[in-house]
Enzyme design. Structure first.
Site, PDB file in Angstrom:
ATOM      1  N   GLY A   1      -1.353   1.258   2.807  1.00  0.00           N
ATOM      2  CA  GLY A   1      -1.057   2.364   1.906  1.00  0.00           C
ATOM      3  C   GLY A   1      -0.713   3.617   2.695  1.00  0.00           C
ATOM      4  O   GLY A   1      -0.318   3.565   3.863  1.00  0.00           O
ATOM      5  N   GLY A   2      -0.961   4.750   2.054  1.00  0.00           N
ATOM      6  CA  GLY A   2      -0.653   6.028   2.704  1.00  0.00           C
ATOM      7  C   GLY A   2      -1.433   6.232   3.981  1.00  0.00           C
ATOM      8  O   GLY A   2      -1.079   7.083   4.802  1.00  0.00           O
TER       9      GLY A   2
ATOM     10  N   GLY B   1      30.077  10.418  25.517  1.00  0.00           N
ATOM     11  CA  GLY B   1      28.995  11.228  24.960  1.00  0.00           C
ATOM     12  C   GLY B   1      27.660  10.858  25.571  1.00  0.00           C
ATOM     13  O   GLY B   1      26.772  11.707  25.733  1.00  0.00           O
ATOM     14  N   ALA B   2      27.517   9.585  25.927  1.00  0.00           N
ATOM     15  CA  ALA B   2      26.240   9.137  26.474  1.00  0.00           C
ATOM     16  C   ALA B   2      25.959   9.802  27.827  1.00  0.00           C
ATOM     17  O   ALA B   2      24.806  10.022  28.186  1.00  0.00           O
ATOM     18  CB  ALA B   2      26.230   7.625  26.611  1.00  0.00           C
TER      19      ALA B   2
HETATM   20  C1  HXC Z   1     -12.906   0.330  -2.023  1.00  0.00           C
HETATM   21  C2  HXC Z   1     -12.580  -1.564  -0.787  1.00  0.00           C
HETATM   22  C3  HXC Z   1     -11.241  -1.175  -0.513  1.00  0.00           C
HETATM   23  C4  HXC Z   1     -10.786   0.068  -1.053  1.00  0.00           C
HETATM   24  C5  HXC Z   1     -11.599  -3.046   0.460  1.00  0.00           C
HETATM   25  N1  HXC Z   1     -12.739  -2.725  -0.179  1.00  0.00           N
HETATM   26  N2  HXC Z   1     -10.665  -2.122   0.255  1.00  0.00           N
HETATM   27  N3  HXC Z   1     -13.392  -0.818  -1.536  1.00  0.00           N
HETATM   28  N4  HXC Z   1     -11.662   0.784  -1.787  1.00  0.00           N
HETATM   29  N5  HXC Z   1      -9.570   0.517  -0.832  1.00  0.00           N
HETATM   30  C6  HXC Z   1     -13.979  -3.483  -0.191  1.00  0.00           C
HETATM   31  C7  HXC Z   1     -13.831  -4.795  -0.956  1.00  0.00           C
HETATM   32  O1  HXC Z   1     -14.015  -4.572  -2.326  1.00  0.00           O
HETATM   33  C8  HXC Z   1     -14.946  -5.616  -0.343  1.00  0.00           C
HETATM   34  O2  HXC Z   1     -16.162  -5.197  -0.923  1.00  0.00           O
HETATM   35  C9  HXC Z   1     -14.963  -5.143   1.091  1.00  0.00           C
HETATM   36  O3  HXC Z   1     -14.300  -3.880   1.109  1.00  0.00           O
HETATM   37  C10 HXC Z   1     -14.236  -6.084   2.013  1.00  0.00           C
HETATM   38  O4  HXC Z   1     -12.949  -6.332   1.456  1.00  0.00           O
HETATM   39  P1  HXC Z   1     -12.353  -7.811   1.313  1.00  0.00           P
HETATM   40  O5  HXC Z   1     -11.181  -7.697   0.416  1.00  0.00           O
HETATM   41  O6  HXC Z   1     -13.440  -8.762   0.948  1.00  0.00           O
HETATM   42  O7  HXC Z   1     -11.926  -8.102   2.817  1.00  0.00           O
HETATM   43  P2  HXC Z   1     -10.673  -8.901   3.344  1.00  0.00           P
HETATM   44  O8  HXC Z   1     -10.541 -10.186   2.626  1.00  0.00           O
HETATM   45  O9  HXC Z   1     -10.830  -8.938   4.816  1.00  0.00           O
HETATM   46  O10 HXC Z   1      -9.420  -8.003   2.976  1.00  0.00           O
HETATM   47  C11 HXC Z   1      -9.273  -6.733   3.510  1.00  0.00           C
HETATM   48  C12 HXC Z   1      -8.130  -5.973   2.817  1.00  0.00           C
HETATM   49  C13 HXC Z   1      -8.352  -5.963   1.305  1.00  0.00           C
HETATM   50  C14 HXC Z   1      -6.787  -6.636   3.182  1.00  0.00           C
HETATM   51  C15 HXC Z   1      -8.112  -4.567   3.429  1.00  0.00           C
HETATM   52  O11 HXC Z   1      -9.674  -5.529   1.069  1.00  0.00           O
HETATM   53  C16 HXC Z   1      -7.402  -5.081   0.594  1.00  0.00           C
HETATM   54  O12 HXC Z   1      -6.270  -5.465   0.359  1.00  0.00           O
HETATM   55  N6  HXC Z   1      -7.860  -3.855   0.251  1.00  0.00           N
HETATM   56  C17 HXC Z   1      -7.013  -2.909  -0.431  1.00  0.00           C
HETATM   57  C18 HXC Z   1      -5.910  -2.440   0.520  1.00  0.00           C
HETATM   58  C19 HXC Z   1      -5.006  -1.432  -0.116  1.00  0.00           C
HETATM   59  O13 HXC Z   1      -4.137  -1.717  -0.889  1.00  0.00           O
HETATM   60  N7  HXC Z   1      -5.265  -0.183   0.205  1.00  0.00           N
HETATM   61  C20 HXC Z   1      -4.439   0.868  -0.219  1.00  0.00           C
HETATM   62  C21 HXC Z   1      -5.260   1.720  -1.088  1.00  0.00           C
HETATM   63  S1  HXC Z   1      -4.185   3.048  -1.544  1.00  0.00           S
HETATM   64  P3  HXC Z   1     -17.391  -6.209  -1.149  1.00  0.00           P
HETATM   65  O14 HXC Z   1     -18.419  -5.396  -1.848  1.00  0.00           O
HETATM   66  O15 HXC Z   1     -16.857  -7.351  -1.928  1.00  0.00           O
HETATM   67  O16 HXC Z   1     -17.780  -6.618   0.221  1.00  0.00           O
HETATM   68  C22 HXC Z   1      -4.227   4.059  -0.225  1.00  0.00           C
HETATM   69  C23 HXC Z   1      -3.436   5.286  -0.434  1.00  0.00           C
HETATM   70  C24 HXC Z   1      -3.744   6.286   0.601  1.00  0.00           C
HETATM   71  O17 HXC Z   1      -4.793   3.857   0.776  1.00  0.00           O
HETATM   72  C25 HXC Z   1      -2.857   7.456   0.322  1.00  0.00           C
HETATM   73  C26 HXC Z   1      -2.955   8.495   1.366  1.00  0.00           C
HETATM   74  C27 HXC Z   1      -1.978   9.582   1.084  1.00  0.00           C
END
Ligand code: HXC
Length: 524
Positions: free
Chosen positions: A180-181, A414-415
């Site tokens: 994500g971000g 140019g290079a």
């Molecule tokens: C809250 C989260 C989380 C999140 C993971 N967890 N990501 N909790 N917020 N963003 C938690 C899960 O619920 C899980 O909790 C534990 O962390 C481990 O995650 P798993 O999925 O079991 O691990 P894994 O299979 O290794 O997968 C890891 C992962 C996946 C690929 C990172 O968790 C995932 O896809 N997460 C979301 C990624 C994503 O899309 N992030 C973008 C968010 S938007 P439990 O309790 O079950 O252990 C963003 C915008 C930022 O970031 C903008 C900035 C400007």
């Protein structure tokens, strides 16, 4: 889950066992099961990574008892001391650094408001104290339960990344997910290093990609380390294991200063260049035959000191650090082995970024030139070679560090100008006696200049050859440019190191006044 422990610690007179117990609890992160799961995946924990990176016994952790204050989605029952990130300071090979290391065992290392505040605090300390900031990243991104509060946290980090830029080196180390971000903090830093089997960076993950575009792609193919090292150019360096990745951080630090007012650390001052390389015989007789510019680099700098940055991206240009009598220099060099050394849009970006890093941190720049021109074609034009090439011109022109350029063979069109020519403000411009400086290569030029005469000739082939020979007499030497003063000295290749060393002694205190302005408008 630590809520009980916090309630238990509200005794009227806290004892030392409270502190010991709370520290132990904080160090456990998400608990033994989560740590085991992290190990099963072949990943280290946040603290194990710090132990490997920081000199033993020198790490001071801060904010280890921070807790989030969120109450939505049952978050009041999910509190962990430290809130999923370990922050602090310590030494790496005796150098002071500030760092943060995300703890995937705590809610997937996700970034909530308290987690972000810890990161911002450690970044502020690093900026105020002029020390590098190192981020060890392993996170699911914005903590979903905390909503916009976690997005705000990212914004605060990005803002600090920009404030710190050019003041202290910022190194992002991707050891797990960075999605994500969240990817934009590393992208704003000076170096992105990815490693281990679980390092990913993408703006949108595979599931979202499939639902939006229908494209099916694996984590690795979307944002694995090989993609970012070879194709996207997001990762400056990659390594197979987490240990090797952390070793790269140590190596990188050994070449760069702690802040924009300090000198880079000095390496071994006694080393000579690789004695097996004879620079005087390195240029092939046939001007179209390639040779490996890395041998030229190694024939000039201290033996074993070349540290390539972006080694597998845009290989037609080489960027990296080296040392001369122990002092760090930045090297930018065309690579005749790849695309003949022509400059394309990726090579422009890669070198512009590297030049700007060197200039920000007072690292002198050595440019080695063997370039037939900019890469032609629709692919390049459509990708904006015009605006990308402009970045190189801008970066070289604005750089006020000592700039020394050597033309080893071709410097066409140019290079020639772009590759740190005298016209862009280089301080010392050297040309090997093998240098050829011209608007373009002999054959192409003669076909344009004498097309009609060649067509009318009884023996067009012979006529073309005659014109080519004449053109080469005129331009296939460095002397016509030396006459104009555009190169300061024509040298034998084997004289390169001593002349660079002598020149740098005199350039090292260089002062250059730049016009007063808020900032230039870098052509991004
Ligand atoms: C809250 C989260 C989380 C999140 C993971 N967890 N990501 N909790 N917020 N963003 C938690 C899960 O619920 C899980 O909790 C534990 O962390 C481990 O995650 P798993 O999925 O079991 O691990 P894994 O299979 O290794 O997968 C890891 C992962 C996946 C690929 C990172 O968790 C995932 O896809 N997460 C979301 C990624 C994503 O899309 N992030 C973008 C968010 S938007 P439990 O309790 O079950 O252990 C963003 C915008 C930022 O970031 C903008 C900035 C400007």
């Amino acid at each position: 889950m630590i809520l009980e422990k916090i309630e238990g610690s509200q005794s009227p007179s806290p004892s030392s066992s409270d502190l010991i117990g709370l520290r132990r609890k904080s160090k456990e992160g998400g608990g033994p099961l989560k740590i085991e799961s992290q190990h099963r995946k072949g990943k280290m924990t946040a603290r194990e990574r710090i132990d490997l990176l920081i000199d033993p016994g020198t790490f001071t952790e801060i904010d280890e008892f921070i807790l989030h204050r969120s109450t939505k989605f049952g978050m009041e029952h999910q509190k962990y001391y430290g809130d999923g990130v370990v922050t602090g300071f310590g030494f790496i090979n005796g150098r002071k650094v500030f760092l943060y290391s995300q703890d995937f065992t705590v809610m997937g290392g996700s970034l909530g408001n308290a987690h972000a505040k810890k990161i911002c605090k450690i970044m502020d300390l690093a900026i105020k104290n002029g020390c590098p900031i190192i981020a060890l990243l392993d996170s699911g991104g914005a903590r979903i339960q905390e909503g916009v509060d976690s997005l705000a946290g990212f914004g605060e980090i990005f803002h600090r990344n920009v404030q710190a830029s050019g003041v202290i080196p910022q190194i992002s180390v991707i050891l797990g997910s960075c999605a994500g971000g969240a990817v934009y903090s590393p992208a704003l830093t000076d170096f992105v290093i990815m490693g281990g089997d679980h390092a990913y960076m993408f703006v949108t993950g595979p599931q979202v990609v499939e639902s939006v575009t229908g494209e099916q792609v694996s984590f690795n193919d979307l944002g694995g380390k090989d993609i970012h090292a070879n194709i996207s150019g997001v990762a400056h360096l990659v390594a197979n294991s987490e240990e090797q990745t952390l070793d790269l951080v140590k190596k990188l630090l050994s070449y760069i200063p702690s802040n924009n007012l300090m000198d880079a650390p000095r390496g071994n001052t006694e080393l000579e260049p690789d004695q097996t390389i004879n620079l005087d015989t390195i240029i092939p007789e046939n001007e179209n035959e390639p040779y490996d510019m890395k041998f030229v680099i190694k024939g000039i700098i201290d033996k074993g000191s070349f540290f390539e940055i972006f080694p597998s991206f845009a290989k037609n240009i080489i960027t990296g650090f080296g040392r001369l009598q122990g002092n760090t220099i930045g090297i930018i060099a065309n690579q005749p082995m790849v695309l003949g050394g022509a400059i394309d849009f990726h090579a422009s970006d890669k070198s512009a970024r590297f030049i700007r890093f060197c200039d920000s941190f007072n690292i002198p720049i050595l440019t080695l030139v063997d370039v037939p021109g900019f890469m032609p074609g629709t692919k390049q034009e459509y990708a904006g070679i015009i605006r990308h090439g402009a970045k190189m011109i801008f970066a070289y022109s604005e750089a006020t560090v000592p700039k020394i350029t050597i033309i080893t063979r071709k410097a066409y069109g140019g290079a020639y100008i772009v590759m740190a020519s005298k016209h862009l403000g280089a301080d010392i411009n050297l040309a090997w006696n093998s240098a050829q400086i011209a608007v373009m290569g002999a054959e192409g030029a003669c076909k344009i200049l004498y097309r009609k005469k060649i067509q009318k000739s009884d023996d067009p082939e012979k006529e073309l050859e005659r014109y080519i020979a004449q053109y080469k007499r005129e331009f296939s030497n460095p002397f016509q440019v030396a006459e104009l003063g555009y190169v300061d000295k024509v040298i034998f290749p084997s004289e390169s190191r001593s002349i660079i060393l002598n020149s740098l002694q005199f350039l090292i205190n260089k002062r250059e006044n730049v016009p007063k302005r808020k900032h230039g408008n870098f052509p991004v």
